[in-house]
Every structure is written in C-alpha cells, then in structure tokens.
Design a protein around this motif. Structure first.
Motif, PDB file in Angstrom:
ATOM      1  N   PRO A  11      28.012  19.509  49.794  1.00 42.67           N
ATOM      2  CA  PRO A  11      26.779  19.488  49.005  1.00 42.67           C
ATOM      3  C   PRO A  11      25.903  20.694  49.316  1.00 42.67           C
ATOM      4  O   PRO A  11      25.824  21.145  50.452  1.00 42.67           O
ATOM      5  N   LYS A  12      25.244  21.206  48.294  1.00 42.32           N
ATOM      6  CA  LYS A  12      24.361  22.349  48.491  1.00 42.32           C
ATOM      7  C   LYS A  12      23.069  21.944  49.186  1.00 42.32           C
ATOM      8  O   LYS A  12      22.445  22.740  49.868  1.00 42.32           O
ATOM      9  N   ASN A  13      22.659  20.696  48.987  1.00 41.91           N
ATOM     10  CA  ASN A  13      21.422  20.213  49.586  1.00 41.91           C
ATOM     11  C   ASN A  13      21.701  18.874  50.246  1.00 41.91           C
ATOM     12  O   ASN A  13      21.831  17.860  49.572  1.00 41.91           O
ATOM     13  N   LYS A  14      21.814  18.851  51.558  1.00 38.53           N
ATOM     14  CA  LYS A  14      22.189  17.625  52.254  1.00 38.53           C
ATOM     15  C   LYS A  14      21.147  16.526  52.115  1.00 38.53           C
ATOM     16  O   LYS A  14      21.448  15.361  52.314  1.00 38.53           O
ATOM     17  N   TRP A  15      19.907  16.872  51.790  1.00 36.59           N
ATOM     18  CA  TRP A  15      18.874  15.848  51.678  1.00 36.59           C
ATOM     19  C   TRP A  15      18.953  15.113  50.354  1.00 36.59           C
ATOM     20  O   TRP A  15      18.308  14.099  50.176  1.00 36.59           O
ATOM     21  N   ARG A  16      19.709  15.628  49.403  1.00 31.63           N
ATOM     22  CA  ARG A  16      19.700  15.007  48.088  1.00 31.63           C
ATOM     23  C   ARG A  16      21.057  14.489  47.642  1.00 31.63           C
ATOM     24  O   ARG A  16      21.180  14.042  46.514  1.00 31.63           O
ATOM     25  N   TYR A  17      22.048  14.528  48.487  1.00 29.01           N
ATOM     26  CA  TYR A  17      23.366  14.109  48.037  1.00 29.01           C
ATOM     27  C   TYR A  17      23.870  12.851  48.729  1.00 29.01           C
ATOM     28  O   TYR A  17      25.034  12.528  48.648  1.00 29.01           O
ATOM     29  N   GLY A  18      23.001  12.137  49.418  1.00 28.27           N
ATOM     30  CA  GLY A  18      23.402  10.903  50.064  1.00 28.27           C
ATOM     31  C   GLY A  18      22.800   9.698  49.368  1.00 28.27           C
ATOM     32  O   GLY A  18      22.535   9.699  48.164  1.00 28.27           O
ATOM     33  N   LEU A  19      22.587   8.635  50.150  1.00 28.63           N
ATOM     34  CA  LEU A  19      21.963   7.426  49.629  1.00 28.63           C
ATOM     35  C   LEU A  19      20.557   7.749  49.141  1.00 28.63           C
ATOM     36  O   LEU A  19      19.787   8.424  49.826  1.00 28.63           O
ATOM     37  N   THR A  20      20.226   7.270  47.955  1.00 26.19           N
ATOM     38  CA  THR A  20      18.940   7.578  47.327  1.00 26.19           C
ATOM     39  C   THR A  20      18.339   6.317  46.731  1.00 26.19           C
ATOM     40  O   THR A  20      19.057   5.468  46.206  1.00 26.19           O
ATOM     41  N   ALA A  21      17.024   6.206  46.820  1.00 26.27           N
ATOM     42  CA  ALA A  21      16.294   5.155  46.111  1.00 26.27           C
ATOM     43  C   ALA A  21      15.255   5.830  45.232  1.00 26.27           C
ATOM     44  O   ALA A  21      14.550   6.736  45.678  1.00 26.27           O
ATOM     45  N   LEU A  22      15.183   5.412  43.979  1.00 29.59           N
ATOM     46  CA  LEU A  22      14.169   5.920  43.058  1.00 29.59           C
ATOM     47  C   LEU A  22      13.268   4.764  42.650  1.00 29.59           C
ATOM     48  O   LEU A  22      13.746   3.734  42.167  1.00 29.59           O
ATOM     49  N   ALA A  23      11.962   4.936  42.856  1.00 35.55           N
ATOM     50  CA  ALA A  23      10.973   3.924  42.487  1.00 35.55           C
ATOM     51  C   ALA A  23      10.159   4.451  41.309  1.00 35.55           C
ATOM     52  O   ALA A  23       9.610   5.556  41.376  1.00 35.55           O
ATOM     53  N   CYS A  24      10.083   3.677  40.241  1.00 42.20           N
ATOM     54  CA  CYS A  24       9.432   4.108  39.003  1.00 42.20           C
ATOM     55  C   CYS A  24       8.150   3.307  38.791  1.00 42.20           C
ATOM     56  O   CYS A  24       8.173   2.072  38.810  1.00 42.20           O
ATOM     57  N   MET A  25       7.044   4.027  38.560  1.00 41.52           N
ATOM     58  CA  MET A  25       5.742   3.370  38.446  1.00 41.52           C
ATOM     59  C   MET A  25       4.751   4.299  37.752  1.00 41.52           C
ATOM     60  O   MET A  25       5.007   5.505  37.628  1.00 41.52           O
TER      61      MET A  25
END
Length: 216
Positions: A11-25
């Motif tokens: 991955p080019k960006n290790k902070w963005r290619y793993g487990l992710t949670a998106l909260a929409c509000m």
C-alpha cells in the motif's frame, strides 16, 4: 471455513489501507464535547487532551490511540482520524451537507486472521460510534469504501453496519432485524448493528453481501 481477503501487498499509504470505520453525520453533530469524548476514549497526554479535541472539532485531523491486549509487543496502536468534509481525492461524501469521519487502522495493525484481536478492534470502533451517535457507520477494509466512493454508503453492505435511530426509523426496525446477517445487535443509544461477517471484510463473502443487499 472462508479465507479472509488478501490485503494490498504494497500500500502507498499504510494509514489508509487497513481496517477502517466511516461515521456519517451532519457536520454540526461533531461538537467539541463529542470530540473531547473521542480523545478521552483513547490514550492521550493530559496536556494535549483539549488541544486535540479542539483541533478535530475545528475541522482538522488528529490521531487516537487504542490500547492493545496485554502481552503483545506494543501497548498501543494509533488510529488516524480524518475529516471528510471537503472535496479531495479521498472524499467519501455523497452529499455536500454531510460529514464523514474516518477512523483508519494501519495495515500493520489490521488483524486479518487474529479473531480475538479483530473483535477487540471492532468493539473499540463501535464504542467510538456510541460517542458520535452518527446516522450511519460502517466497518470494513479501506478498499471496500474506496470502491464505493461517491455512492450512498447507507445503501451498501459492509462487514459491520450501524444504523442510527433516524436510519432505523427510515428503513424499519423489523426490516433491519430480519436481515440475513449472522449477528444483529442493539446499541444503547437506539442504533442497530448489522454484522454481516466476522471476517475482516465483507469482500470474503460476496454472495452474502448480495443477499443482505437484496433484503435492505
């Protein structure tokens, strides 16, 4: 036993290619008080507590820390918290009047095959959702969200989906509780959590994803 999907090899960006949670509000829903509670949920130096909370509430990104189980090589893992409320290449909004708050676990800390560690991360991220109380929140691998960037995420199926009270009312509580998912749970603030899979990503089971999607 189903095999979890492969992660990107380089991955080019290790902070963005793993487990992710998106909260929409709505943007106004992320108050200073909620930002402060998020900071308190992680480990942070006392002298940075208020500073980090104001930074997030004022429209900037911060880092949280998750305490890892005892006995491992490290005590904490960092979680990058990104605000998606501006037009850029990582904008996950499908409406301009929406804030999508992203919690990104580094790929090196993403527990692909470690079920207890995966459950620990899931609980931590869901507890962050309990603080935010968003209209909708989802957990999966980053690539699953990128593949659906620009679409209404509430109409998609992810490894874990949290429907806030307004969404529960709109979709129907009975309908959500009858979805063909392995686990459906209630959150203390009136939300319903649909766990489509215990794997790290719903990509491991496209047939189940489609089955749940058809029932939504």
């Amino acid at each position: 036993m189903r095999v979890p999907p492969m992660l990107p090899l380089s991955p080019k960006n290790k902070w963005r290619y793993g487990l992710t949670a998106l909260a929409c509000m709505p943007p106004a829903a992320l108050t200073f008080e909620k930002s402060l509670a998020l900071v308190d949920k992680g480990a942070v130096s006392t002298d940075k507590r208020t500073h980090d909370a104001r930074t997030l509430a004022d429209g900037w990104d911060i880092t949280l820390w998750h305490r890892l189980p005892a006995g491992g090589p490290r005590a904490f893992a960092s979680v990058a918290v990104w605000r998606y409320d501006r037009r850029d290449q990582h904008d996950f909004r499908w409406r301009d009047d929406l804030l999508v708050l992203g919690f990104h676990v580094g790929i090196d800390d993403t527990p692909v095959r470690d079920a207890p560690a995966r459950e620990s991360w899931t609980r931590f991220l869901l507890e962050l959702g309990d603080i935010l109380q968003p209209d909708f929140m989802a957990l999966d691998l980053y690539d699953e969200f990128m593949n659906r960037k620009g679409t209404d995420l509430t109409q998609e199926v992810f490894a874990v989906s949290v429907y806030g009270p307004a969404m529960v009312s709109a979709v129907g509580e009975g309908r959500l509780r009858s979805l063909p998912a392995p686990r459906i749970e209630a959150r203390p603030w009136g939300a319903i959590t649909v766990r489509a899979t215990d794997a790290i990503s719903i990509a491991a089971d496209p047939l189940l994803r489609q089955k749940i999607l058809n029932a939504l």
